[in-house]
Design a protein around this motif. Structure first.
Motif, mmCIF file in Angstrom:
data_model
loop_
_atom_site.group_PDB
_atom_site.id
_atom_site.type_symbol
_atom_site.label_atom_id
_atom_site.label_comp_id
_atom_site.label_asym_id
_atom_site.label_seq_id
_atom_site.Cartn_x
_atom_site.Cartn_y
_atom_site.Cartn_z
ATOM 1 N N LEU A 16 44.432 33.006 36.139
ATOM 2 C CA LEU A 16 43.154 33.703 36.048
ATOM 3 C C LEU A 16 42.003 32.796 36.491
ATOM 4 O O LEU A 16 41.093 33.242 37.197
ATOM 5 C CB LEU A 16 42.920 34.204 34.624
ATOM 6 N N VAL A 17 42.048 31.531 36.115
ATOM 7 C CA VAL A 17 41.012 30.582 36.524
ATOM 8 C C VAL A 17 41.001 30.461 38.040
ATOM 9 O O VAL A 17 39.940 30.514 38.677
ATOM 10 C CB VAL A 17 41.234 29.203 35.867
ATOM 11 N N GLU A 18 42.163 30.317 38.619
ATOM 12 C CA GLU A 18 42.231 30.197 40.076
ATOM 13 C C GLU A 18 41.771 31.477 40.760
ATOM 14 O O GLU A 18 41.057 31.423 41.765
ATOM 15 C CB GLU A 18 43.648 29.815 40.508
ATOM 16 N N LEU A 19 42.157 32.621 40.228
ATOM 17 C CA LEU A 19 41.698 33.890 40.792
ATOM 18 C C LEU A 19 40.172 34.003 40.735
ATOM 19 O O LEU A 19 39.540 34.472 41.684
ATOM 20 C CB LEU A 19 42.333 35.071 40.061
ATOM 21 N N LEU A 20 39.605 33.549 39.624
ATOM 22 C CA LEU A 20 38.149 33.596 39.489
ATOM 23 C C LEU A 20 37.477 32.690 40.525
ATOM 24 O O LEU A 20 36.484 33.077 41.145
ATOM 25 C CB LEU A 20 37.737 33.202 38.072
#
Length: 146
Positions: free
Chosen positions: A3-7
Motif C-alpha cells: 500500500l505504501v508503494e502504491l501510494l
C-alpha cells in the motif's frame, strides 16, 4: 508495504500531469499548491496559507512574489486589519489553476470508477491517512467548490 508503494506511485502519477503543464511556465509544485489553495479559498490570509502548506514564510514569499509579479495572484489589505494580506487569483491565475486541476480530476474519476464501491472506500482510506488532529481542519478545507 504494498500500500505504501502504491501510494508513492499514485502520487507520482497524480502530480505528473500538472508538473508537465507547470514546466511550460517555469513553475513547480509550490506554485501549484499556492494556486490551488488560493483559488479554493479566495481572500485567504497569508498566515492561513502558511498553516495549510506547512512551509516557511521565506519559502512562501519567494514563490508568492513570483506568482504576483507574473500576474497570477494579487493581494489586498485586510478590511478590519490592514496588516493582513489577503490573497486572490487573477483571471489568468484561475485559468491556470483549472488547467492544472482538470487532468487530476479525470485521473481520480477513472480510478474511482474502477473501485467496486464507487470510490467512497478510497476517499475514506485517504482521509484516514491524515493526522487525526488535522482531519476536521482538512474536512473544512475540502468542502465542495463554491
Amino acid at each position: 508495504m504494498k500500500l505504501v508503494e502504491l501510494l508513492f506511485f499514485a502520487y507520482r502519477d497524480f502530480v505528473s500531469d500538472p508538473d508537465e503543464i507547470l514546466r511550460d511556465f517555469g513553475f513547480g509544485r509550490a506554485h501549484h499548491r499556492i494556486l490551488h489553495f488560493v483559488g479554493r479559498n479566495p481572500g485567504i490570509r497569508v498566515a492561513e496559507l502558511l498553516d495549510i502548506l506547512r512551509i516557511t514564510k521565506q519559502s512562501l514569499g519567494r514563490v508568492l512574489r513570483e506568482l504576483i509579479e507574473k500576474g497570477y495572484v494579487y493581494q489586498e489589505e485586510g478590511k478590519e486589519d490592514r496588516r493582513q494580506r489577503l490573497l486572490y487569483l487573477t483571471e489568468k491565475g484561475n485559468k491556470l489553476r483549472l488547467e492544472l486541476l482538470a487532468p487530476q480530476i479525470e485521473r481520480i474519476r477513472r480510478a474511482m470508477s474502477a473501485v467496486d464501491d464507487g470510490g467512497s472506500g478510497g476517499e475514506k482510506l485517504l482521509f484516514h491517512l491524515i493526522d487525526p488532529e488535522d482531519r476536521d481542519h482538512v474536512a473544512h478545507l475540502i468542502r465542495p467548490e463554491r
